[in-house]
Motif scaffolding. Structure first.
Motif, PDB file in Angstrom:
ATOM      1  N   GLU A   1      33.221  86.672  69.839  1.00  0.00           N
ATOM      2  CA  GLU A   1      33.542  87.922  69.149  1.00  0.00           C
ATOM      3  C   GLU A   1      34.393  87.696  67.901  1.00  0.00           C
ATOM      4  O   GLU A   1      34.232  88.397  66.895  1.00  0.00           O
ATOM      5  N   GLY A   2      35.304  86.736  67.961  1.00  0.00           N
ATOM      6  CA  GLY A   2      36.301  86.584  66.908  1.00  0.00           C
ATOM      7  C   GLY A   2      35.830  85.847  65.681  1.00  0.00           C
ATOM      8  O   GLY A   2      36.256  86.149  64.565  1.00  0.00           O
ATOM      9  N   PHE A   3      34.963  84.857  65.847  1.00  0.00           N
ATOM     10  CA  PHE A   3      34.491  84.060  64.715  1.00  0.00           C
ATOM     11  C   PHE A   3      33.235  84.667  64.103  1.00  0.00           C
ATOM     12  O   PHE A   3      32.342  85.148  64.806  1.00  0.00           O
ATOM     13  N   GLY A   4      33.141  84.592  62.765  1.00  0.00           N
ATOM     14  CA  GLY A   4      31.938  85.024  62.068  1.00  0.00           C
ATOM     15  C   GLY A   4      30.863  83.949  62.102  1.00  0.00           C
ATOM     16  O   GLY A   4      31.082  82.816  62.532  1.00  0.00           O
ATOM     17  N   ASP A   5      29.676  84.293  61.595  1.00  0.00           N
ATOM     18  CA  ASP A   5      28.521  83.394  61.682  1.00  0.00           C
ATOM     19  C   ASP A   5      28.747  82.065  60.962  1.00  0.00           C
ATOM     20  O   ASP A   5      28.369  81.002  61.467  1.00  0.00           O
ATOM     21  N   GLU A   6      29.335  82.101  59.763  1.00  0.00           N
ATOM     22  CA  GLU A   6      29.521  80.867  59.013  1.00  0.00           C
ATOM     23  C   GLU A   6      30.520  79.946  59.709  1.00  0.00           C
ATOM     24  O   GLU A   6      30.323  78.727  59.764  1.00  0.00           O
ATOM     25  N   VAL A   7      31.576  80.514  60.261  1.00  0.00           N
ATOM     26  CA  VAL A   7      32.557  79.708  60.985  1.00  0.00           C
ATOM     27  C   VAL A   7      31.916  79.102  62.231  1.00  0.00           C
ATOM     28  O   VAL A   7      32.106  77.910  62.523  1.00  0.00           O
ATOM     29  N   LYS A   8      31.135  79.885  62.958  1.00  0.00           N
ATOM     30  CA  LYS A   8      30.435  79.357  64.135  1.00  0.00           C
ATOM     31  C   LYS A   8      29.498  78.223  63.736  1.00  0.00           C
ATOM     32  O   LYS A   8      29.409  77.199  64.428  1.00  0.00           O
ATOM     33  N   ARG A   9      28.797  78.399  62.621  1.00  0.00           N
ATOM     34  CA  ARG A   9      27.868  77.371  62.156  1.00  0.00           C
ATOM     35  C   ARG A   9      28.598  76.055  61.901  1.00  0.00           C
ATOM     36  O   ARG A   9      28.171  74.978  62.326  1.00  0.00           O
ATOM     37  N   ARG A  10      29.739  76.142  61.232  1.00  0.00           N
ATOM     38  CA  ARG A  10      30.457  74.913  60.894  1.00  0.00           C
ATOM     39  C   ARG A  10      31.125  74.289  62.124  1.00  0.00           C
ATOM     40  O   ARG A  10      31.210  73.068  62.218  1.00  0.00           O
ATOM     41  N   ILE A  11      31.596  75.113  63.037  1.00  0.00           N
ATOM     42  CA  ILE A  11      32.152  74.567  64.274  1.00  0.00           C
ATOM     43  C   ILE A  11      31.075  73.805  65.044  1.00  0.00           C
ATOM     44  O   ILE A  11      31.313  72.698  65.561  1.00  0.00           O
ATOM     45  N   MET A  12      29.882  74.369  65.115  1.00  0.00           N
ATOM     46  CA  MET A  12      28.799  73.698  65.848  1.00  0.00           C
ATOM     47  C   MET A  12      28.389  72.395  65.173  1.00  0.00           C
ATOM     48  O   MET A  12      28.175  71.380  65.843  1.00  0.00           O
ATOM     49  N   VAL A  13      28.290  72.416  63.845  1.00  0.00           N
ATOM     50  CA  VAL A  13      27.970  71.185  63.122  1.00  0.00           C
ATOM     51  C   VAL A  13      29.053  70.139  63.358  1.00  0.00           C
ATOM     52  O   VAL A  13      28.769  68.962  63.633  1.00  0.00           O
ATOM     53  N   GLY A  14      30.315  70.575  63.260  1.00  0.00           N
ATOM     54  CA  GLY A  14      31.425  69.647  63.448  1.00  0.00           C
ATOM     55  C   GLY A  14      31.478  69.069  64.840  1.00  0.00           C
ATOM     56  O   GLY A  14      31.724  67.867  65.023  1.00  0.00           O
ATOM     57  N   THR A  15      31.243  69.910  65.844  1.00  0.00           N
ATOM     58  CA  THR A  15      31.244  69.422  67.226  1.00  0.00           C
ATOM     59  C   THR A  15      30.108  68.425  67.442  1.00  0.00           C
ATOM     60  O   THR A  15      30.277  67.402  68.127  1.00  0.00           O
ATOM     61  N   TYR A  16      28.972  68.693  66.824  1.00  0.00           N
ATOM     62  CA  TYR A  16      27.810  67.808  66.951  1.00  0.00           C
ATOM     63  C   TYR A  16      28.100  66.424  66.355  1.00  0.00           C
ATOM     64  O   TYR A  16      27.858  65.396  66.999  1.00  0.00           O
TER      65      TYR A  16
END
Length: 495
Positions: free
Chosen positions: A355-370
Motif C-alpha cells: 500500500e505504501g510504496f508507489g509503482d516505480e519504487v516497487k519496481r526498483r526494489i524488485m530489481v535491486g533485490t534480484y
C-alpha cells in the motif's frame, strides 16, 4: 522594494544589509506567491509560522551586524530532508504522518546561518524518477510553457518541486538532492542553476536515503553566485556522517572571478550520442565556443566506459535502494496497513509495503533485490561495481592529463509534457539521466547552467564536470559560461 521574490540570494543579502528591505517583507512576499501558485504543486507542506519566526530572528541578527550571507534568505526544502516537527515524507505514502524529532545536518546548518524555511517541496517518491510524476502528492508542474501550448510540462525530477519553486520565484533558492542527476536535470528543464557537489562535501545525515553511495545534497538557485553562497552554508565535515570529508570549506563566492584563461576544458566524444537532437548538439557547440572565447583551451577527450554508465547505475542504485527501503515496514513509523482477522507480522509487512510504496519504487526494489540475490550477485551487482571503478578511472586519467573541467549537455532534450512518457517503457524515462549518472558514479562535482532557449521557447542547459573537491574552480568556470551565455529568460506567469 518591488518584486522581492525575484531577488537573488546575493541581491537580497545586499538589500538586507543596506536596510532597503527586511527578511520579514521578503518572506511575506514569498508566502503570498506560494499561495497564488497552487497550480504548480511545488510546495506540499507549508510552514508560514516557522518562516515568519525565523525571518524576525534573522532581521534581529542583521540589525546587530552578525549576519552571514544566508541570513534572512527564504528557502524551499526538498521533502527528502528531515525537518524537526515538520512532515518529512520523501513524497511517499509509506511515510504519511512522519514528523522527525531531529533536524538534518544540511537544514540545521542553513538555519544556523539564518536561512528561512517557507515549507517542504514536492519530489519523486524516494527520489526515484526523472519527471516528478511518482509523488504521492501528485505531479509538480514546470512554470514554463511550449509557445502557445497550454500542455503541462515536467519540471524534471526528482527535485522537481525545488526546480519549479525557484524558477517561478516562489522562493529565493531551494535544497535538492542528486543521485543520478536529480539536481542538474530539473535545473536545466526550468532554466536555473543546480550544483551537485563532490560526494562527501555535504553531509547526508538526516536525508532520507535512496542510494547511499550516490546521494548528495546541493543547492538549486537562480544563478552561479547564489550556488556558491548557498554551498558555503551547506558544506562541511559532519561527524554523524561517516562519508563526510574532513576538509575546510573555502569561500566559494570569493573564487568567482570569471577568469578562465589557460583552463583546459575537455569535450568527451562518447557524449555525442546517436539521435541527439540538433538543438542540443548546437547548444553544446555554442557553449564550447563561449568558453574558448573566454580564454580556455578546448581539448577533445575520451571517457571510454561512459557507454556502460546507465546500466551500471540502474544496477547499483536499485540494489542500494532495496537495502535502504527495507526499514519501512509499518512497525516503527509511518503508514501501517489495516489487518484482517488472523493476519500476522508477515502479512502486516506485505500489506503495508504494497500500500505504501508507489509503482516505480516497487519496481526498483524488485530489481535491486534480484541483482543482490545469491544466484545473481556476481553476474550483476559485483560486475556493476567493477565497471563503476572503470568509469571513475576514466575521469581520473583525464584530469591527470591536465583537463580542468568537462563540458557536456545536461539533458537529452528540453522539458517534455507530463504524461508523455507514462505509457512508454520505463527505460525511455531512465534515458533522461544519460549525461548525468557518470558524475554520481565517480563521486565528482557537476553543475547545470542555463545556456539557451529551444525553438519552442523552453530553456536548455549545459553541464560542467569538475575535479573532486574543486567546487570553487568549477563554479568559476560555470560563472564564465553563465556570463558568456547571458541567459535572462523567465517563464511567463500563467498560474
Amino acid at each position: 522594494m518591488s518584486d522581492l521574490t525575484r531577488l537573488t540570494i546575493a541581491g537580497a543579502r545586499d538589500a538586507l544589509r543596506k536596510g532597503e528591505t527586511t527578511s520579514v517583507e521578503i518572506t511575506e512576499a514569498c508566502l503570498s506567491a506560494i499561495e497564488e501558485a497552487g497550480a504548480l504543486n511545488a510546495f506540499v507542506h507549508h510552514t508560514p509560522e516557522i518562516a515568519l519566526e525565523q525571518a524576525k530572528a534573522a532581521d534581529a541578527r542583521i540589525k546587530a551586524g552578525e549576519a552571514p550571507s544566508m541570513c534572512g534568505i527564504p528557502l524551499g526544502i526538498k521533502d527528502l530532508f528531515c525537518t524537526k516537527g515538520v512532515p518529512s515524507q520523501a513524497a511517499s505514502a509509506i511515510l504519511g504522518g512522519f514528523k522527525p524529532e531531529y533536524e538534518s545536518t544540511v537544514t540545521s546548518q542553513l538555519f544556523d546561518a539564518g536561512a528561512v524555511m517557507l515549507g517542504k517541496l514536492n519530489m519523486d517518491e524516494f527520489a526515484m524518477g526523472s519527471s516528478n510524476e511518482t509523488s504521492t502528492y501528485g505531479n509538480a508542474v514546470n512554470p514554463w510553457r511550449r509557445g502557445n501550448d497550454d500542455a503541462a510540462l515536467t519540471p524534471g525530477g526528482s527535485s522537481g518541486g525545488s526546480a519549479s519553486a525557484v524558477a517561478a520565484d516562489l522562493c529565493l533558492a531551494a535544497t535538492g538532492t542528486d543521485t543520478g542527476g536529480s539536481i542538474r536535470q530539473p535545473a536545466a528543464f526550468v532554466g536555473i542553476t543546480g550544483l551537485k557537489p563532490t560526494y562527501g562535501r555535504v553531509s547526508r545525515w538526516g536525508i532520507i536515503a535512496f542510494a547511499s553511495s550516490l546521494d548528495q545534497a546541493g543547492p538549486m538557485t537562480k544563478d552561479v553566485r547564489d550556488c556558491a553562497i548557498m554551498l558555503g552554508a551547506m558544506a562541511g565535515h559532519d561527524p554523524k556522517d561517516s562519508t563526510s570529508a574532513e576538509l575546510a570549506v573555502p569561500d566559494f563566492e570569493a573564487m568567482l572571478t570569471g577568469d578562465i584563461r589557460g583552463k583546459v576544458i575537455g569535450i568527451p566524444c562518447e557524449y555525442r550520442m546517436a539521435g541527439m537532437p540538433e538543438e542540443i548538439e548546437a547548444l553544446w557547440a555554442e557553449g564550447t565556443e563561449m568558453l574558448k572565447s573566454a580564454g580556455a583551451e578546448i581539448r577533445d577527450i575520451s571517457l571510454p566506459h561512459t557507454k556502460y554508465a546507465l546500466p551500471t547505475y540502474y544496477v547499483i542504485a536499485p540494489a542500494e535502494a532495496s537495502s535502504n527501503l527495507a526499514r519501512y515496514d509499518g512497525v516503527r513509523f509511518g503508514h501501517r496497513a489495516k489487518l484482517a482477522q488472523g493476519d500476522g507480522i508477515v502479512e502486516m509487512y506485505e500489506k503495508t509495503r504494497a500500500e505504501g510504496f508507489g509503482d516505480e519504487v516497487k519496481r526498483r526494489i524488485m530489481v535491486g533485490t534480484y541483482v543482490l540475490s545469491a544466484g545473481y550477485y556476481d553476474a550483476y551487482y559485483n560486475r556493476a561495481r567493477k565497471v563503476r571503478a572503470l568509469i571513475k578511472r576514466d575521469f581520473e586519467e583525464v584530469f591527470a592529463a591536465g583537463v580542468d573541467a568537462i563540458l557536456t549537455p545536461a539533458t537529452p532534450s528540453a522539458a517534455f509534457g507530463l504524461g508523455e512518457m507514462a505509457e512508454a517503457d520505463p527505460v525511455q524515462m531512465y534515458l533522461n539521466d544519460v549525461f548525468t549518472v557518470t558524475v554520481n558514479l565517480a563521486g565528482l562535482p557537476g553543475i547545470a547552467v542555463p545556456t539557451g532557449i529551444d525553438k519552442q521557447g523552453l530553456p536548455l542547459g549545459l553541464q560542467l564536470i569538475g575535479r573532486p573537491w574543486e567546487e570553487g574552480d568549477l563554479l568559476n568556470t560555470a560563472y564564465a559560461l553563465e556570463r558568456a551565455a547571458g541567459f535572462v529568460a523567465k517563464p511567463g506567469k500563467w498560474w
